[in-house]
Scaffold this motif. Structure first.
Motif, PDB file in Angstrom:
ATOM      1  N   ALA A  51       1.116  -1.386   0.252  1.00 42.46           N
ATOM      2  CA  ALA A  51      -0.371  -0.501  -0.180  1.00 42.46           C
ATOM      3  C   ALA A  51       1.071   1.161   0.606  1.00 42.46           C
ATOM      4  O   ALA A  51       0.507   1.842  -0.280  1.00 42.46           O
ATOM      5  N   THR A  52       2.166   1.093   0.301  1.00 40.28           N
ATOM      6  CA  THR A  52       3.102   2.602   0.510  1.00 40.28           C
ATOM      7  C   THR A  52       3.935   3.173  -1.035  1.00 40.28           C
ATOM      8  O   THR A  52       3.991   3.606  -0.786  1.00 40.28           O
ATOM      9  N   LYS A  53       3.532   1.328  -1.893  1.00 40.33           N
ATOM     10  CA  LYS A  53       4.367   2.371  -2.800  1.00 40.33           C
ATOM     11  C   LYS A  53       3.574   3.406  -3.253  1.00 40.33           C
ATOM     12  O   LYS A  53       3.579   3.959  -3.879  1.00 40.33           O
ATOM     13  N   PRO A  54       1.827   3.452  -4.162  1.00 42.86           N
ATOM     14  CA  PRO A  54       1.382   4.460  -4.681  1.00 42.86           C
ATOM     15  C   PRO A  54       2.017   5.979  -3.294  1.00 42.86           C
ATOM     16  O   PRO A  54       1.774   7.078  -3.945  1.00 42.86           O
ATOM     17  N   GLN A  55       1.558   5.445  -2.200  1.00 42.34           N
ATOM     18  CA  GLN A  55       1.237   6.888  -0.943  1.00 42.34           C
ATOM     19  C   GLN A  55       2.892   7.907  -1.553  1.00 42.34           C
ATOM     20  O   GLN A  55       2.415   9.167  -1.254  1.00 42.34           O
ATOM     21  N   VAL A  56       3.559   7.553  -1.976  1.00 42.19           N
ATOM     22  CA  VAL A  56       4.548   8.140  -1.586  1.00 42.19           C
ATOM     23  C   VAL A  56       5.096   8.215  -3.739  1.00 42.19           C
ATOM     24  O   VAL A  56       5.477   9.277  -4.511  1.00 42.19           O
ATOM     25  N   LEU A  57       5.681   7.006  -3.812  1.00 41.32           N
ATOM     26  CA  LEU A  57       6.354   7.069  -5.169  1.00 41.32           C
ATOM     27  C   LEU A  57       5.829   7.376  -6.336  1.00 41.32           C
ATOM     28  O   LEU A  57       5.228   8.098  -7.086  1.00 41.32           O
ATOM     29  N   GLY A  58       3.942   6.951  -5.971  1.00 44.88           N
ATOM     30  CA  GLY A  58       2.860   6.986  -7.213  1.00 44.88           C
ATOM     31  C   GLY A  58       3.106   8.402  -7.265  1.00 44.88           C
ATOM     32  O   GLY A  58       2.294   8.813  -7.996  1.00 44.88           O
ATOM     33  N   LEU A  59       2.450   8.953  -5.918  1.00 41.65           N
ATOM     34  CA  LEU A  59       1.711  10.278  -6.349  1.00 41.65           C
ATOM     35  C   LEU A  59       3.026  11.320  -6.564  1.00 41.65           C
ATOM     36  O   LEU A  59       2.416  11.745  -7.493  1.00 41.65           O
ATOM     37  N   VAL A  60       4.223  11.196  -5.993  1.00 43.04           N
ATOM     38  CA  VAL A  60       5.145  11.677  -6.901  1.00 43.04           C
ATOM     39  C   VAL A  60       4.820  11.341  -8.711  1.00 43.04           C
ATOM     40  O   VAL A  60       5.336  12.740  -8.689  1.00 43.04           O
ATOM     41  N   LEU A  61       4.768  10.664  -8.454  1.00 41.48           N
ATOM     42  CA  LEU A  61       5.466  10.357 -10.760  1.00 41.48           C
ATOM     43  C   LEU A  61       3.912  11.211 -11.122  1.00 41.48           C
ATOM     44  O   LEU A  61       4.395  12.143 -11.767  1.00 41.48           O
ATOM     45  N   VAL A  62       3.235  11.237 -10.340  1.00 40.10           N
ATOM     46  CA  VAL A  62       1.995  11.989 -10.799  1.00 40.10           C
ATOM     47  C   VAL A  62       2.096  13.218 -11.044  1.00 40.10           C
ATOM     48  O   VAL A  62       1.315  13.240 -11.815  1.00 40.10           O
ATOM     49  N   LEU A  63       2.729  13.595  -9.395  1.00 37.58           N
ATOM     50  CA  LEU A  63       2.276  14.975  -9.253  1.00 37.58           C
ATOM     51  C   LEU A  63       3.518  16.260 -10.216  1.00 37.58           C
ATOM     52  O   LEU A  63       3.221  16.241 -10.776  1.00 37.58           O
ATOM     53  N   ILE A  64       4.937  14.569 -10.267  1.00 37.82           N
ATOM     54  CA  ILE A  64       5.420  15.204 -11.715  1.00 37.82           C
ATOM     55  C   ILE A  64       5.254  15.962 -13.244  1.00 37.82           C
ATOM     56  O   ILE A  64       5.140  16.112 -13.488  1.00 37.82           O
ATOM     57  N   GLY A  65       4.542  14.765 -12.925  1.00 33.76           N
ATOM     58  CA  GLY A  65       3.148  14.307 -14.762  1.00 33.76           C
ATOM     59  C   GLY A  65       2.607  15.525 -15.102  1.00 33.76           C
ATOM     60  O   GLY A  65       2.206  16.262 -15.767  1.00 33.76           O
ATOM     61  N   LEU A  66       1.862  15.952 -13.466  1.00 33.50           N
ATOM     62  CA  LEU A  66       1.160  16.823 -13.499  1.00 33.50           C
ATOM     63  C   LEU A  66       1.195  18.382 -13.841  1.00 33.50           C
ATOM     64  O   LEU A  66       1.422  19.232 -14.306  1.00 33.50           O
ATOM     65  N   ALA A  67       2.586  18.346 -13.325  1.00 33.93           N
ATOM     66  CA  ALA A  67       3.421  20.048 -12.605  1.00 33.93           C
ATOM     67  C   ALA A  67       4.433  19.736 -14.730  1.00 33.93           C
ATOM     68  O   ALA A  67       4.277  20.903 -15.008  1.00 33.93           O
ATOM     69  N   LEU A  68       4.214  19.049 -15.180  1.00 30.43           N
ATOM     70  CA  LEU A  68       5.269  18.979 -16.499  1.00 30.43           C
ATOM     71  C   LEU A  68       3.913  19.313 -17.770  1.00 30.43           C
ATOM     72  O   LEU A  68       4.100  20.197 -18.598  1.00 30.43           O
ATOM     73  N   ARG A  69       2.628  19.128 -17.064  1.00 33.81           N
ATOM     74  CA  ARG A  69       1.659  19.144 -18.161  1.00 33.81           C
ATOM     75  C   ARG A  69       0.932  20.482 -17.852  1.00 33.81           C
ATOM     76  O   ARG A  69       1.414  21.523 -19.351  1.00 33.81           O
ATOM     77  N   LEU A  70       1.335  20.945 -16.427  1.00 35.95           N
ATOM     78  CA  LEU A  70       0.585  22.204 -16.448  1.00 35.95           C
ATOM     79  C   LEU A  70       1.531  23.295 -17.186  1.00 35.95           C
ATOM     80  O   LEU A  70       1.450  24.148 -17.617  1.00 35.95           O
ATOM     81  N   ARG A  71       2.536  23.197 -16.315  1.00 34.87           N
ATOM     82  CA  ARG A  71       3.741  24.644 -16.572  1.00 34.87           C
ATOM     83  C   ARG A  71       3.834  25.532 -16.344  1.00 34.87           C
ATOM     84  O   ARG A  71       3.598  26.518 -17.224  1.00 34.87           O
ATOM     85  N   SER A  72       2.886  25.937 -15.253  1.00 31.24           N
ATOM     86  CA  SER A  72       2.904  27.043 -14.571  1.00 31.24           C
ATOM     87  C   SER A  72       3.899  27.149 -12.848  1.00 31.24           C
ATOM     88  O   SER A  72       3.273  26.062 -12.414  1.00 31.24           O
ATOM     89  N   GLY A  73       4.124  27.800 -12.858  1.00 34.17           N
ATOM     90  CA  GLY A  73       4.972  28.689 -11.280  1.00 34.17           C
ATOM     91  C   GLY A  73       4.074  27.913 -10.399  1.00 34.17           C
ATOM     92  O   GLY A  73       4.840  27.732  -9.083  1.00 34.17           O
ATOM     93  N   PRO A  74       2.722  28.864  -9.995  1.00 32.66           N
ATOM     94  CA  PRO A  74       2.285  29.136  -8.417  1.00 32.66           C
ATOM     95  C   PRO A  74       1.401  27.544  -8.053  1.00 32.66           C
ATOM     96  O   PRO A  74       1.832  26.539  -6.971  1.00 32.66           O
ATOM     97  N   ALA A  75       0.834  26.608  -9.338  1.00 28.63           N
ATOM     98  CA  ALA A  75       0.423  25.374  -9.638  1.00 28.63           C
ATOM     99  C   ALA A  75       2.240  24.385  -9.269  1.00 28.63           C
ATOM    100  O   ALA A  75       1.616  23.195  -7.687  1.00 28.63           O
ATOM    101  N   LEU A  76       2.651  24.134  -9.261  1.00 31.10           N
ATOM    102  CA  LEU A  76       4.184  23.909  -9.307  1.00 31.10           C
ATOM    103  C   LEU A  76       4.202  23.507  -7.760  1.00 31.10           C
ATOM    104  O   LEU A  76       4.618  23.122  -7.418  1.00 31.10           O
ATOM    105  N   TRP A  77       3.839  25.195  -7.228  1.00 32.51           N
ATOM    106  CA  TRP A  77       4.678  24.934  -5.656  1.00 32.51           C
ATOM    107  C   TRP A  77       3.656  24.148  -4.761  1.00 32.51           C
ATOM    108  O   TRP A  77       3.910  23.990  -3.506  1.00 32.51           O
ATOM    109  N   MET A  78       1.636  24.602  -5.365  1.00 30.43           N
ATOM    110  CA  MET A  78       1.397  23.790  -4.276  1.00 30.43           C
ATOM    111  C   MET A  78       1.239  22.199  -4.626  1.00 30.43           C
ATOM    112  O   MET A  78       1.286  22.022  -4.000  1.00 30.43           O
ATOM    113  N   LEU A  79       1.218  22.030  -5.689  1.00 30.90           N
ATOM    114  CA  LEU A  79       1.739  20.535  -5.998  1.00 30.90           C
ATOM    115  C   LEU A  79       3.191  19.606  -5.639  1.00 30.90           C
ATOM    116  O   LEU A  79       3.184  19.234  -4.500  1.00 30.90           O
TER     117      LEU A  79
END
Lengths: 128, 136
Positions: free
Chosen positions: B45-73
């Motif tokens: 259960a801990t696999k998506p809690q840290v690494l999976g979530l960080v991967l999804v957030l990196i993907g989201l940040a690469l897709r959004l490409r905006s500064g304020p959203a990056l800090w929220m992520l």
């Protein structure tokens, strides 16, 4: 991008369904807690996936809130479950309930007969 | 030309990160259903809690490409890394204390050995009572 998002959505939906299966089946409260944690994480990932697909930033506060309060439920249940007696997850049969009820009434009667103060004392003092 | 190709590269990287995160979440689902006891289920259960979530957030940040959203992520990732160990610690401790840990599946059990040693050092028997005492 659409194909990738579709594949991700299918994987996340499968993960959520499997977590719900474990939450339904889980023999103890803690197994259900772990399964619901997986469900919460899947939810966060799904909101993130949707935001990545439609390039929206207004759902990101939802992610912040979920990552902040997602652990409260499992910590609460863990505190609660560490005091549960062994064999708690079992559903009692009708005969066992009747036997426990008879034993309890017997204990009430014995306590009332011994010290004469009635059933209020002595019966519920067993768990300290 | 250069701008377009960089955004395409970012989109491909985002897609890869999202796929990785979704795969980890799926692996956690399979593990939670199929693993035999509480600690193994917590492990998966801990696999998506840290690494999976960080991967999804990196993907989201690469897709959004905006500064304020990056800090929220970044904030989301930090909160998750702060809170998920607390939850895992509490669940594991409650599971150990209520006997949800199957001893025959463990390779090493240092906690039981340490607790036994501490009880012996304190002059108590296995139930935590002094020697010779009988628990009613």
């Amino acid at each position: 991008m659409t194909a990738v998002v579709l594949v991700c959505a299918v994987l996340l939906a499968a993960a959520a369904i499997l977590a719900v299966v474990r939450a339904e089946r889980g023999p103890s409260m803690l197994d259900r807690t772990v399964a619901l944690d997986v469900l919460t994480t899947t939810l966060v990932a799904f909101v993130g996936l949707e935001a990545a697909w439609s390039r929206r930033t207004d759902t990101i506060p939802v992610l912040v809130a979920l990552s902040l309060v997602g652990f409260v439920g499992s910590v609460t249940i863990a505190r609660f479950a560490s005091r549960e007696p062994p064999g708690e997850g079992r559903v009692r049969t009708r005969e066992e309930i009747a036997r426990d009820e008879a034993a309890r009434e017997e204990a009430v009667r014995a306590a009332g007969g011994l010290d004469g103060t009635g059933p209020a004392d002595g019966v519920d003092g067993g768990r300290g | 030309m250069g701008v377009v190709s960089w955004s395409a590269v970012a989109d491909v990287l985002a897609a890869l990160c999202l796929l990785g995160g979704a795969l980890l979440a799926f692996a956690a689902g399979v593990g939670v259903v199929r693993f035999p006891d509480l600690l193994a289920r917590m492990h998966s259960a801990t696999k998506p809690q840290v690494l999976g979530l960080v991967l999804v957030l990196i993907g989201l940040a690469l897709r959004l490409r905006s500064g304020p959203a990056l800090w929220m992520l970044v904030l989301v990732a930090v909160f998750q890394m702060l809170t998920s160990p607390v939850a895992a610690h509490m669940v594991g401790r409650a599971g150990y204390r209520t006997g949800k840990v199957r001893q025959e599946l463990l390779v090493v059990d240092e906690l039981t050995a340490d607790q036994d040693a501490a009880r012996r050092a304190a002059g108590l028997d296995a139930d935590g009572d002094p020697h010779g005492a009988h628990r009613s």
